[in-house]
Scaffold this motif. Structure first.
Motif, PDB file in Angstrom:
ATOM      1  N   LEU A 207       3.005   4.921   9.669  1.00  0.00           N
ATOM      2  CA  LEU A 207       2.490   4.427   8.396  1.00  0.00           C
ATOM      3  C   LEU A 207       3.338   3.272   7.866  1.00  0.00           C
ATOM      4  O   LEU A 207       2.805   2.277   7.349  1.00  0.00           O
TER       5      LEU A 207
ATOM      6  N   TYR B 146      -4.975   6.809  12.278  1.00  0.00           N
ATOM      7  CA  TYR B 146      -4.551   6.014  11.129  1.00  0.00           C
ATOM      8  C   TYR B 146      -5.201   4.629  11.153  1.00  0.00           C
ATOM      9  O   TYR B 146      -5.595   4.099  10.107  1.00  0.00           O
ATOM     10  N   THR B 147      -5.304   4.025  12.321  1.00  0.00           N
ATOM     11  CA  THR B 147      -5.913   2.688  12.438  1.00  0.00           C
ATOM     12  C   THR B 147      -7.366   2.721  11.982  1.00  0.00           C
ATOM     13  O   THR B 147      -7.821   1.853  11.242  1.00  0.00           O
TER      14      THR B 147
ATOM     15  N   CYS C 134      -7.409   3.282   8.147  1.00  0.00           N
ATOM     16  CA  CYS C 134      -6.988   2.070   7.427  1.00  0.00           C
ATOM     17  C   CYS C 134      -8.055   0.999   7.480  1.00  0.00           C
ATOM     18  O   CYS C 134      -8.243   0.245   6.513  1.00  0.00           O
TER      19      CYS C 134
ATOM     20  N   TYR D 299       2.685   0.606   4.841  1.00  0.00           N
ATOM     21  CA  TYR D 299       2.612   1.561   3.731  1.00  0.00           C
ATOM     22  C   TYR D 299       4.008   1.934   3.237  1.00  0.00           C
ATOM     23  O   TYR D 299       4.936   2.104   4.036  1.00  0.00           O
TER      24      TYR D 299
ATOM     25  N   LYS E 250       2.493   0.160   9.525  1.00  0.00           N
ATOM     26  CA  LYS E 250       1.202  -0.374   9.083  1.00  0.00           C
ATOM     27  C   LYS E 250       1.277  -0.933   7.659  1.00  0.00           C
ATOM     28  O   LYS E 250       0.254  -1.296   7.073  1.00  0.00           O
TER      29      LYS E 250
ATOM     30  N   GLU F 297     -10.703   1.890   5.001  1.00  0.00           N
ATOM     31  CA  GLU F 297     -10.221   1.963   3.618  1.00  0.00           C
ATOM     32  C   GLU F 297     -10.747   0.804   2.772  1.00  0.00           C
ATOM     33  O   GLU F 297     -10.713  -0.334   3.191  1.00  0.00           O
TER      34      GLU F 297
ATOM     35  N   LYS G 291       0.843  -1.192   0.000  1.00  0.00           N
ATOM     36  CA  LYS G 291       0.000   0.000   0.000  1.00  0.00           C
ATOM     37  C   LYS G 291       0.883   1.248   0.000  1.00  0.00           C
ATOM     38  O   LYS G 291       2.010   1.224   0.487  1.00  0.00           O
TER      39      LYS G 291
ATOM     40  N   ASP H 262      -3.178   4.891  -1.619  1.00  0.00           N
ATOM     41  CA  ASP H 262      -4.252   4.319  -0.798  1.00  0.00           C
ATOM     42  C   ASP H 262      -4.628   5.212   0.365  1.00  0.00           C
ATOM     43  O   ASP H 262      -5.655   4.983   1.022  1.00  0.00           O
ATOM     44  N   LEU H 263      -3.806   6.222   0.648  1.00  0.00           N
ATOM     45  CA  LEU H 263      -4.072   7.165   1.733  1.00  0.00           C
ATOM     46  C   LEU H 263      -3.316   8.452   1.428  1.00  0.00           C
ATOM     47  O   LEU H 263      -2.176   8.396   0.956  1.00  0.00           O
TER      48      LEU H 263
ATOM     49  N   ALA I  92       1.095   5.494   0.828  1.00  0.00           N
ATOM     50  CA  ALA I  92       0.560   6.697   1.481  1.00  0.00           C
ATOM     51  C   ALA I  92       1.331   7.905   0.965  1.00  0.00           C
ATOM     52  O   ALA I  92       2.543   7.839   0.770  1.00  0.00           O
TER      53      ALA I  92
END
Length: 370
Positions: free
Chosen positions: A25, A363-364, A367, A30, A28, A370, A2, A88-89, A4
Protein backbone atom coordinates in the motif's frame (compact mmCIF):
# COMPACT_ATOMS: atom_id res chain seq x y z
CA UNK A 1 -1.68 11.61 -0.07
CA UNK A 2 -4.27 8.83 -0.24
CA UNK A 3 -5.03 7.07 3.02
CA UNK A 4 -5.61 3.37 3.72
CA UNK A 5 -6.95 1.99 7.01
CA UNK A 6 -6.09 -1.46 8.34
CA UNK A 7 -8.25 -2.72 11.21
CA UNK A 8 -7.67 -5.65 13.59
CA UNK A 9 -8.92 -6.32 17.10
CA UNK A 10 -5.48 -6.96 18.65
CA UNK A 11 -2.51 -4.72 17.99
CA UNK A 12 0.11 -7.37 17.32
CA UNK A 13 -1.60 -8.71 14.22
CA UNK A 14 -0.29 -6.29 11.60
CA UNK A 15 3.41 -6.45 12.57
CA UNK A 16 3.13 -10.24 12.78
CA UNK A 17 1.27 -11.00 9.54
CA UNK A 18 0.45 -7.90 7.48
CA UNK A 19 3.66 -5.93 6.97
CA UNK A 20 3.90 -7.04 3.35
CA UNK A 21 0.45 -5.59 2.69
CA UNK A 22 1.54 -2.40 4.46
CA UNK A 23 4.53 -2.10 2.12
CA UNK A 24 2.39 -2.80 -0.94
CA UNK A 25 0.00 0.00 0.00
CA UNK A 26 2.83 2.39 0.80
CA UNK A 27 4.41 1.65 -2.59
CA UNK A 28 1.06 2.52 -4.21
CA UNK A 29 1.20 5.94 -2.55
CA UNK A 30 -1.01 5.36 0.48
CA UNK A 31 -0.40 6.66 3.97
CA UNK A 32 -1.22 3.56 6.03
CA UNK A 33 -3.25 3.93 9.23
CA UNK A 34 -3.84 1.15 11.73
CA UNK A 35 -6.81 0.91 14.11
CA UNK A 36 -6.61 -1.69 16.89
CA UNK A 37 -6.91 -2.15 20.62
CA UNK A 38 -3.34 -1.28 21.55
CA UNK A 39 -3.92 -2.46 25.09
CA UNK A 40 -4.33 -6.02 23.75
CA UNK A 41 -1.05 -7.29 22.33
CA UNK A 42 -1.18 -10.95 21.31
CA UNK A 43 2.02 -11.29 19.29
CA UNK A 44 4.87 -9.93 21.39
CA UNK A 45 4.85 -8.09 24.69
CA UNK A 46 4.45 -4.51 23.43
CA UNK A 47 3.85 -2.41 20.32
CA UNK A 48 7.50 -1.59 19.61
CA UNK A 49 7.51 -3.46 16.28
CA UNK A 50 5.32 -0.71 14.82
CA UNK A 51 7.99 1.90 15.43
CA UNK A 52 9.69 3.15 12.28
CA UNK A 53 7.14 1.53 9.95
CA UNK A 54 5.47 4.78 8.89
CA UNK A 55 2.12 3.45 10.13
CA UNK A 56 -0.21 5.95 11.83
CA UNK A 57 -1.78 4.20 14.84
CA UNK A 58 -5.22 4.79 16.36
CA UNK A 59 -6.39 3.13 19.57
CA UNK A 60 -9.95 1.78 19.36
CA UNK A 61 -11.35 -0.23 22.34
CA UNK A 62 -12.21 -3.35 20.34
CA UNK A 63 -13.29 -6.42 22.30
CA UNK A 64 -13.66 -10.15 21.65
CA UNK A 65 -17.25 -10.66 22.83
CA UNK A 66 -20.12 -9.55 20.56
CA UNK A 67 -22.25 -9.02 23.69
CA UNK A 68 -19.97 -6.47 25.36
CA UNK A 69 -20.91 -2.79 25.70
CA UNK A 70 -17.50 -2.06 24.18
CA UNK A 71 -18.86 -3.07 20.78
CA UNK A 72 -20.96 0.10 20.65
CA UNK A 73 -18.06 2.17 21.97
CA UNK A 74 -15.66 0.79 19.37
CA UNK A 75 -18.20 1.30 16.57
CA UNK A 76 -18.64 4.96 17.47
CA UNK A 77 -14.91 5.55 17.88
CA UNK A 78 -14.10 3.87 14.56
CA UNK A 79 -16.82 5.74 12.69
CA UNK A 80 -15.53 9.03 14.13
CA UNK A 81 -12.01 8.11 12.98
CA UNK A 82 -13.29 7.36 9.48
CA UNK A 83 -15.07 10.73 9.38
CA UNK A 84 -11.98 12.62 10.52
CA UNK A 85 -9.46 10.94 8.21
CA UNK A 86 -11.65 10.36 5.12
CA UNK A 87 -9.91 7.13 4.12
CA UNK A 88 -9.66 6.04 0.48
CA UNK A 89 -9.39 2.30 1.21
CA UNK A 90 -10.31 0.14 4.21
CA UNK A 91 -9.02 -3.38 4.87
CA UNK A 92 -10.26 -5.20 7.98
CA UNK A 93 -9.39 -8.53 9.58
CA UNK A 94 -10.77 -10.77 12.36
CA UNK A 95 -14.49 -11.49 12.98
CA UNK A 96 -15.53 -8.77 15.44
CA UNK A 97 -13.55 -6.00 13.77
CA UNK A 98 -14.85 -7.26 10.43
CA UNK A 99 -18.39 -6.64 11.68
CA UNK A 100 -17.75 -3.27 13.32
CA UNK A 101 -15.63 -1.92 10.45
CA UNK A 102 -18.03 -2.83 7.66
CA UNK A 103 -21.01 -1.44 9.55
CA UNK A 104 -19.20 1.85 10.22
CA UNK A 105 -17.96 2.11 6.64
CA UNK A 106 -21.41 1.45 5.24
CA UNK A 107 -22.97 4.07 7.50
CA UNK A 108 -20.51 6.67 6.21
CA UNK A 109 -21.02 5.53 2.64
CA UNK A 110 -24.73 6.30 3.01
CA UNK A 111 -24.22 9.68 4.66
CA UNK A 112 -21.37 10.96 2.47
CA UNK A 113 -21.95 9.18 -0.80
CA UNK A 114 -18.23 8.38 -1.04
CA UNK A 115 -17.82 4.75 -2.23
CA UNK A 116 -14.72 3.78 -0.26
CA UNK A 117 -13.58 0.22 -1.18
CA UNK A 118 -13.85 -2.16 1.78
CA UNK A 119 -11.79 -5.35 1.89
CA UNK A 120 -12.29 -8.05 4.49
CA UNK A 121 -9.90 -10.95 4.99
CA UNK A 122 -11.52 -14.00 6.57
CA UNK A 123 -8.64 -15.87 8.18
CA UNK A 124 -11.07 -18.72 8.82
CA UNK A 125 -14.84 -18.47 9.17
CA UNK A 126 -15.96 -19.62 12.62
CA UNK A 127 -18.57 -21.77 10.88
CA UNK A 128 -17.14 -24.68 8.93
CA UNK A 129 -17.64 -28.38 8.38
CA UNK A 130 -17.53 -30.12 11.74
CA UNK A 131 -17.80 -26.89 13.77
CA UNK A 132 -20.12 -26.93 16.81
CA UNK A 133 -23.64 -25.66 16.21
CA UNK A 134 -23.10 -22.46 18.22
CA UNK A 135 -20.38 -21.39 15.78
CA UNK A 136 -22.96 -21.10 13.01
CA UNK A 137 -24.40 -18.01 14.66
CA UNK A 138 -21.56 -16.18 12.90
CA UNK A 139 -22.87 -17.30 9.51
CA UNK A 140 -25.74 -14.80 9.56
CA UNK A 141 -23.68 -11.60 10.09
CA UNK A 142 -20.91 -12.78 7.74
CA UNK A 143 -23.39 -13.45 4.95
CA UNK A 144 -25.28 -10.20 5.57
CA UNK A 145 -22.18 -8.00 5.78
CA UNK A 146 -20.77 -9.41 2.55
CA UNK A 147 -23.10 -6.96 0.74
CA UNK A 148 -20.96 -4.20 2.25
CA UNK A 149 -17.73 -5.86 1.10
CA UNK A 150 -15.93 -5.07 -2.16
CA UNK A 151 -13.40 -7.90 -1.86
CA UNK A 152 -13.91 -10.83 0.51
CA UNK A 153 -10.51 -12.51 0.80
CA UNK A 154 -10.35 -16.15 1.90
CA UNK A 155 -7.42 -18.49 2.55
CA UNK A 156 -8.70 -22.01 2.04
CA UNK A 157 -10.89 -23.95 -0.37
CA UNK A 158 -13.86 -24.43 1.95
CA UNK A 159 -14.17 -20.75 2.88
CA UNK A 160 -13.72 -19.67 -0.74
CA UNK A 161 -16.48 -21.98 -1.96
CA UNK A 162 -18.83 -20.73 0.75
CA UNK A 163 -17.97 -17.07 0.17
CA UNK A 164 -18.96 -17.42 -3.47
CA UNK A 165 -22.53 -18.15 -2.33
CA UNK A 166 -22.72 -14.85 -0.39
CA UNK A 167 -24.38 -11.72 -1.87
CA UNK A 168 -21.01 -9.89 -2.02
CA UNK A 169 -21.04 -6.30 -3.27
CA UNK A 170 -17.84 -7.05 -5.11
CA UNK A 171 -16.22 -10.47 -5.36
CA UNK A 172 -14.57 -13.30 -3.43
CA UNK A 173 -10.86 -14.01 -3.80
CA UNK A 174 -8.58 -16.70 -2.42
CA UNK A 175 -4.95 -16.15 -1.46
CA UNK A 176 -2.30 -18.56 -0.19
CA UNK A 177 -2.38 -17.38 3.42
CA UNK A 178 -0.27 -14.59 4.90
CA UNK A 179 2.76 -15.69 2.87
CA UNK A 180 5.87 -17.18 4.38
CA UNK A 181 9.43 -15.97 3.84
CA UNK A 182 11.39 -19.06 2.89
CA UNK A 183 14.79 -17.43 2.51
CA UNK A 184 17.53 -18.39 4.97
CA UNK A 185 15.33 -20.56 7.17
CA UNK A 186 17.13 -23.20 9.27
CA UNK A 187 15.85 -26.74 8.73
CA UNK A 188 15.83 -29.88 10.82
CA UNK A 189 18.63 -32.28 9.86
CA UNK A 190 17.39 -35.79 10.56
CA UNK A 191 20.77 -37.30 9.76
CA UNK A 192 21.58 -36.08 13.25
CA UNK A 193 19.50 -38.35 15.50
CA UNK A 194 20.95 -37.28 18.82
CA UNK A 195 17.70 -35.68 20.06
CA UNK A 196 16.82 -37.54 23.24
CA UNK A 197 14.15 -37.29 24.36
CA UNK A 198 12.05 -36.86 21.19
CA UNK A 199 11.35 -33.12 20.84
CA UNK A 200 7.74 -32.13 20.13
CA UNK A 201 6.74 -28.50 19.53
CA UNK A 202 3.55 -26.47 19.19
CA UNK A 203 3.20 -22.77 18.44
CA UNK A 204 -0.04 -20.90 19.07
CA UNK A 205 -2.06 -18.76 21.43
CA UNK A 206 -3.07 -20.52 24.65
CA UNK A 207 -6.81 -20.56 24.09
CA UNK A 208 -9.59 -23.14 24.00
CA UNK A 209 -9.62 -23.41 20.21
CA UNK A 210 -5.91 -24.21 19.96
CA UNK A 211 -6.71 -27.26 22.12
CA UNK A 212 -3.20 -27.85 23.52
CA UNK A 213 -4.69 -30.00 26.26
CA UNK A 214 -5.36 -32.71 23.65
CA UNK A 215 -1.62 -33.27 23.27
CA UNK A 216 -1.13 -33.21 27.03
CA UNK A 217 -3.71 -35.99 27.37
CA UNK A 218 -1.83 -38.07 24.80
CA UNK A 219 1.45 -37.55 26.67
CA UNK A 220 0.07 -39.14 29.85
CA UNK A 221 0.65 -42.50 28.06
CA UNK A 222 4.38 -41.85 27.57
CA UNK A 223 7.36 -42.13 29.86
CA UNK A 224 8.91 -38.78 30.79
CA UNK A 225 12.28 -39.87 29.38
CA UNK A 226 10.82 -40.51 25.93
CA UNK A 227 9.46 -37.08 25.02
CA UNK A 228 9.75 -33.40 25.71
CA UNK A 229 6.96 -31.12 24.54
CA UNK A 230 7.39 -27.34 24.22
CA UNK A 231 4.45 -25.00 23.66
CA UNK A 232 5.23 -21.45 22.52
CA UNK A 233 2.51 -18.87 23.07
CA UNK A 234 0.52 -17.01 25.68
CA UNK A 235 -3.19 -16.82 26.42
CA UNK A 236 -6.05 -17.09 28.86
CA UNK A 237 -5.94 -20.89 29.36
CA UNK A 238 -2.36 -20.91 30.64
CA UNK A 239 -3.39 -21.56 34.25
CA UNK A 240 -5.68 -24.38 33.14
CA UNK A 241 -2.83 -26.02 31.23
CA UNK A 242 -0.45 -25.56 34.17
CA UNK A 243 -2.96 -27.27 36.46
CA UNK A 244 -3.31 -30.22 34.06
CA UNK A 245 0.48 -30.54 33.82
CA UNK A 246 0.82 -30.63 37.63
CA UNK A 247 -2.13 -32.99 38.13
CA UNK A 248 -0.86 -35.61 35.69
CA UNK A 249 2.84 -35.38 36.55
CA UNK A 250 3.98 -33.88 33.25
CA UNK A 251 6.15 -31.15 34.76
CA UNK A 252 9.43 -32.58 33.51
CA UNK A 253 7.94 -33.48 30.12
CA UNK A 254 6.19 -30.22 29.16
CA UNK A 255 7.41 -26.62 28.95
CA UNK A 256 5.07 -23.66 28.50
CA UNK A 257 7.70 -21.40 27.01
CA UNK A 258 5.63 -18.26 26.42
CA UNK A 259 6.06 -15.94 23.46
CA UNK A 260 9.05 -16.68 21.22
CA UNK A 261 10.59 -14.20 18.78
CA UNK A 262 12.80 -16.82 17.13
CA UNK A 263 10.41 -19.57 16.05
CA UNK A 264 12.42 -20.78 12.99
CA UNK A 265 15.36 -21.78 15.21
CA UNK A 266 13.06 -23.41 17.76
CA UNK A 267 11.43 -25.48 15.01
CA UNK A 268 14.76 -26.50 13.50
CA UNK A 269 15.85 -28.00 16.82
CA UNK A 270 12.66 -30.04 17.20
CA UNK A 271 11.61 -33.41 15.79
CA UNK A 272 7.89 -33.03 15.09
CA UNK A 273 5.24 -30.31 15.10
CA UNK A 274 1.75 -30.65 16.55
CA UNK A 275 -1.27 -28.47 15.80
CA UNK A 276 -4.22 -29.84 17.79
CA UNK A 277 -6.59 -26.95 16.93
CA UNK A 278 -10.33 -27.45 16.62
CA UNK A 279 -10.62 -24.74 13.94
CA UNK A 280 -8.12 -23.04 11.65
CA UNK A 281 -8.17 -20.82 8.57
CA UNK A 282 -4.78 -21.47 7.00
CA UNK A 283 -2.41 -21.82 9.97
CA UNK A 284 0.82 -19.85 9.64
CA UNK A 285 2.47 -21.85 12.44
CA UNK A 286 1.90 -25.02 10.44
CA UNK A 287 3.46 -23.36 7.39
CA UNK A 288 6.53 -22.46 9.43
CA UNK A 289 6.87 -26.05 10.65
CA UNK A 290 6.67 -27.32 7.06
CA UNK A 291 9.31 -24.80 5.98
CA UNK A 292 11.58 -26.10 8.76
CA UNK A 293 11.31 -29.61 7.30
CA UNK A 294 9.35 -31.09 10.19
CA UNK A 295 6.74 -33.85 10.01
CA UNK A 296 3.44 -32.62 11.41
CA UNK A 297 0.53 -34.05 13.36
CA UNK A 298 -2.75 -32.20 13.13
CA UNK A 299 -6.46 -32.77 12.91
CA UNK A 300 -8.23 -33.24 9.52
CA UNK A 301 -9.80 -29.78 9.62
CA UNK A 302 -10.22 -26.98 7.10
CA UNK A 303 -6.96 -25.16 6.46
CA UNK A 304 -4.81 -28.04 7.67
CA UNK A 305 -6.11 -30.26 4.88
CA UNK A 306 -5.17 -27.49 2.42
CA UNK A 307 -1.55 -27.77 3.56
CA UNK A 308 -0.82 -31.32 4.70
CA UNK A 309 -0.97 -34.43 2.57
CA UNK A 310 -1.74 -37.40 4.86
CA UNK A 311 1.07 -39.93 5.16
CA UNK A 312 3.36 -37.78 2.98
CA UNK A 313 3.82 -34.67 5.12
CA UNK A 314 2.50 -36.02 8.38
CA UNK A 315 -0.64 -37.33 10.05
CA UNK A 316 -4.16 -35.92 9.79
CA UNK A 317 -5.79 -37.66 12.74
CA UNK A 318 -8.41 -36.94 15.37
CA UNK A 319 -7.06 -36.16 18.82
CA UNK A 320 -7.62 -39.64 20.24
CA UNK A 321 -4.99 -40.87 17.77
CA UNK A 322 -2.31 -38.27 18.56
CA UNK A 323 -0.46 -40.75 20.74
CA UNK A 324 -0.12 -43.40 18.03
CA UNK A 325 0.99 -40.78 15.50
CA UNK A 326 3.65 -39.50 17.92
CA UNK A 327 4.81 -43.07 18.55
CA UNK A 328 5.11 -43.72 14.81
CA UNK A 329 7.39 -40.71 14.32
CA UNK A 330 9.44 -41.52 17.43
CA UNK A 331 10.23 -44.94 16.06
CA UNK A 332 11.48 -43.82 12.63
CA UNK A 333 13.86 -40.96 11.92
CA UNK A 334 13.68 -42.04 8.26
CA UNK A 335 9.93 -41.39 8.23
CA UNK A 336 10.48 -38.02 9.88
CA UNK A 337 13.05 -37.09 7.22
CA UNK A 338 10.81 -38.14 4.31
CA UNK A 339 7.78 -36.27 5.64
CA UNK A 340 9.86 -33.20 6.41
CA UNK A 341 11.32 -33.17 2.88
CA UNK A 342 7.83 -33.45 1.38
CA UNK A 343 6.64 -30.51 3.48
CA UNK A 344 9.61 -28.33 2.47
CA UNK A 345 8.68 -28.86 -1.18
CA UNK A 346 4.94 -28.41 -0.68
CA UNK A 347 5.22 -25.12 1.19
CA UNK A 348 6.84 -23.40 -1.81
CA UNK A 349 3.34 -22.72 -3.17
CA UNK A 350 2.65 -20.55 -0.10
CA UNK A 351 5.76 -18.37 -0.31
CA UNK A 352 5.65 -14.69 0.49
CA UNK A 353 6.49 -13.87 -3.13
CA UNK A 354 3.46 -15.80 -4.35
CA UNK A 355 1.11 -14.13 -1.86
CA UNK A 356 2.54 -10.69 -2.67
CA UNK A 357 1.62 -11.24 -6.31
CA UNK A 358 -1.92 -12.22 -5.28
CA UNK A 359 -2.39 -9.24 -2.94
CA UNK A 360 -0.78 -6.82 -5.37
CA UNK A 361 -3.31 -7.89 -8.00
CA UNK A 362 -6.18 -7.35 -5.55
CA UNK A 363 -4.97 -3.93 -4.40
CA UNK A 364 -4.23 -2.86 -8.00
CA UNK A 365 -7.75 -3.78 -9.09
CA UNK A 366 -9.34 -2.01 -6.11
CA UNK A 367 -7.20 1.12 -6.58
CA UNK A 368 -8.08 1.24 -10.27
CA UNK A 369 -11.79 1.04 -9.49
CA UNK A 370 -11.53 3.61 -6.68
Amino acid sequence: MKKALLVTRVSGFVPQFEMNNVRLLQEKGYEVHYAANFDTVVYGSDNSRLEGTGIVCHHIPFCRSPFSRQVTQSYRALKELMQQESFDLIHCHMPMTGVVTRMAAQSLRKSTGKPVPVLYTAHGFHFCKGAPLQNWIYYIPERFLSRYTDVLITMNDEDYERAQTFPIRGQAKKISGAGIDLTGRPCRDFSNTTNTPFQLISVGELNANKNHVAVLKALTKFDEKEIHYTIYGEGYVREELEEFIRKYGLTSMVTLAGYCDNIPEALASSDAFLLPSRREGLPFALMEAMAAGLPVITQPIRGCTDLVHPDKGGFLVTEEHFGSAIRSLMNSSEQCAKMGAWNKAAIQAFSIEHVQEQMNAIYTEVCREE
